[in-house]
Scaffold this motif. Structure first.
Motif, PDB file in Angstrom:
ATOM      1  N   HIS A 225       0.782  -1.166   0.020  1.00 53.09           N
ATOM      2  CA  HIS A 225      -0.104   0.176  -0.045  1.00 53.09           C
ATOM      3  C   HIS A 225       0.885   1.285   0.144  1.00 53.09           C
ATOM      4  O   HIS A 225       0.602   2.359  -0.706  1.00 53.09           O
ATOM      5  CB  HIS A 225      -0.741  -0.235   1.047  1.00 53.09           C
ATOM      6  CG  HIS A 225      -2.008  -0.882   1.090  1.00 53.09           C
ATOM      7  ND1 HIS A 225      -2.081  -2.079   1.666  1.00 53.09           N
ATOM      8  CD2 HIS A 225      -3.124  -0.830   0.348  1.00 53.09           C
ATOM      9  CE1 HIS A 225      -3.274  -2.880   1.311  1.00 53.09           C
ATOM     10  NE2 HIS A 225      -3.894  -2.026   0.558  1.00 53.09           N
ATOM     11  N   ASP A 229       1.139   4.475  -2.905  1.00 50.33           N
ATOM     12  CA  ASP A 229       0.992   5.904  -2.438  1.00 50.33           C
ATOM     13  C   ASP A 229       2.286   6.722  -3.003  1.00 50.33           C
ATOM     14  O   ASP A 229       2.227   7.687  -3.659  1.00 50.33           O
ATOM     15  CB  ASP A 229       0.782   5.968  -1.126  1.00 50.33           C
ATOM     16  CG  ASP A 229      -0.631   5.545  -0.714  1.00 50.33           C
ATOM     17  OD1 ASP A 229      -1.604   5.366  -1.563  1.00 50.33           O
ATOM     18  OD2 ASP A 229      -0.815   5.359   0.581  1.00 50.33           O
ATOM     19  N   TYR A 256      -5.641  -1.857  -4.821  1.00 46.73           N
ATOM     20  CA  TYR A 256      -5.116  -2.935  -4.400  1.00 46.73           C
ATOM     21  C   TYR A 256      -5.697  -4.428  -4.825  1.00 46.73           C
ATOM     22  O   TYR A 256      -6.966  -4.509  -4.497  1.00 46.73           O
ATOM     23  CB  TYR A 256      -4.968  -3.013  -2.628  1.00 46.73           C
ATOM     24  CG  TYR A 256      -4.347  -4.367  -2.133  1.00 46.73           C
ATOM     25  CD1 TYR A 256      -3.112  -4.478  -1.762  1.00 46.73           C
ATOM     26  CD2 TYR A 256      -5.336  -5.174  -1.699  1.00 46.73           C
ATOM     27  CE1 TYR A 256      -2.668  -5.512  -1.225  1.00 46.73           C
ATOM     28  CE2 TYR A 256      -4.929  -6.432  -0.761  1.00 46.73           C
ATOM     29  CZ  TYR A 256      -3.450  -6.634  -0.759  1.00 46.73           C
ATOM     30  OH  TYR A 256      -2.952  -7.534  -0.047  1.00 46.73           O
ATOM     31  N   ASN A 267      -7.810   2.451  -2.724  1.00 46.63           N
ATOM     32  CA  ASN A 267      -6.778   3.078  -1.870  1.00 46.63           C
ATOM     33  C   ASN A 267      -7.672   4.272  -1.267  1.00 46.63           C
ATOM     34  O   ASN A 267      -8.409   4.928  -2.358  1.00 46.63           O
ATOM     35  CB  ASN A 267      -5.678   3.215  -1.965  1.00 46.63           C
ATOM     36  CG  ASN A 267      -4.737   2.014  -2.179  1.00 46.63           C
ATOM     37  OD1 ASN A 267      -5.238   0.985  -1.837  1.00 46.63           O
ATOM     38  ND2 ASN A 267      -3.454   2.189  -2.422  1.00 46.63           N
ATOM     39  N   SER A 269      -8.186   7.975  -0.712  1.00 44.09           N
ATOM     40  CA  SER A 269      -7.594   9.132  -1.621  1.00 44.09           C
ATOM     41  C   SER A 269      -7.591  10.554  -1.017  1.00 44.09           C
ATOM     42  O   SER A 269      -8.250  10.607   0.061  1.00 44.09           O
ATOM     43  CB  SER A 269      -8.071   9.389  -3.165  1.00 44.09           C
ATOM     44  OG  SER A 269      -9.457   9.558  -2.947  1.00 44.09           O
TER      45      SER A 269
END
Ligand SMILES: [Zn+2]
Length: 269
Positions: A225, A229, A256, A267, A269
């Motif tokens: 993760h 990012d 993911y 994810n 945001s």
């Protein structure tokens, strides 16, 4: 008018596309078209609710006919299409991927993909299959651990700026081997480069592993993760992608993929 062009184009296009789903998407069914005309016409097609691509005169069963995917108006719609495609994949009810002769011929004249996706090279994460998409639907760039280099970044810029996709997704995945190798290398405090160019990957992924040190939960998952990012943050520094995102022309998202279930989770945001 662009609209006229769109409808004519749709009328010529073959209708080999997947037998379409349900009412979820039926209200937006229309026709494929160029990116430039896309935004201007999507709302009209949606409002009309008419499946132009299979409007056979005299047909009493338009809902049962095969159709093609309509254009998307923006990143939100593109993302929704990916989400719905993944839902089909997870539910083991993927539509027949549109890779037949008619579709192949149709896209040979030009391409209007609706999303650009950066994924890992992992053989278990084939992007088109995961999102149940066919020929001409996606711009796919893959590198181990979604590592960026000039070529990868330029390819993503090409997908967004030149091919006009309103969505750019970075897709990490469960049990990523590249990140696993990076964790092992860092734990062993190996300073020597890995064989060949693999050390390049380890160096590129090391910041994600270091970032999650001491964090609760699964270390590898956390690193996956974090890496997504970090990749997104790097992409936002692109002089092409950054301004396009700020102007609202492209949406950048992280996601993911879970190997165990096939499910893609967005994810925050
Ligand atoms: Zn991987």
């Amino acid at each position: 008018m662009q609209q006229t062009t769109v409808r004519q184009a749709s009328g010529r296009r073959p209708t080999t596309r997947r037998r379409f789903l349900t009412t979820t998407l039926s209200s937006t069914l229309g026709a494929g078209l160029g990116a430039a005309a896309l935004t201007a016409c999507a709302a009209d097609d949606s409002a009309a609710g008419t499946p132009v691509a299979h409007s056979t005169p005299g047909s009493a069963r338009p809902a049962a006919a095969p159709t093609i995917q309509p254009p998307v108006a923006n990143g939100k719609e593109a993302l929704q299409r990916l989400v719905e495609g993944n839902q089909r994949f997870v539910a083991n009810r993927s539509e027949e991927v549109d890779e037949g002769e008619e579709r192949r011929v149709a896209v040979s004249k030009g391409q209007h993909p609706f999303a650009t996706v950066l994924g890992c090279v992992d053989s278990r994460v084939p992007i088109e299959l995961v999102f149940d998409q066919g020929l001409g639907d996606l711009v796919v760039v893959r590198s181990a651990g979604e590592v960026l280099d000039h070529s990868v970044t330029a390819s993503l810029e090409f997908g967004v700026a030149e091919l006009g996709t309103p969505l750019l997704m970075v897709l990490g995945h469960q049990r990523c081997g590249a990140l696993t190798a990076t964790i092992k290398a860092l734990d062993a405090q190996r300073t020597e480069a890995e064989a060949g160019e693999i050390g390049y990957l380890v160096d590129a992924l090391a910041p994600a592993v270091r970032q999650v040190k001491g964090k609760s939960g699964d270390r590898l998952d956390n690193a996956v993760h974090a890496n997504v990012d970090l990749v997104l943050a790097q992409l936002r520094k692109s002089t092409v992608l950054g301004p396009l995102e700020k102007s609202g022309k492209v949406r950048l998202v992280g996601a993911y993929y879970e190997l165990d279930t096939g499910k893609v989770t967005l994810n925050p945001s």
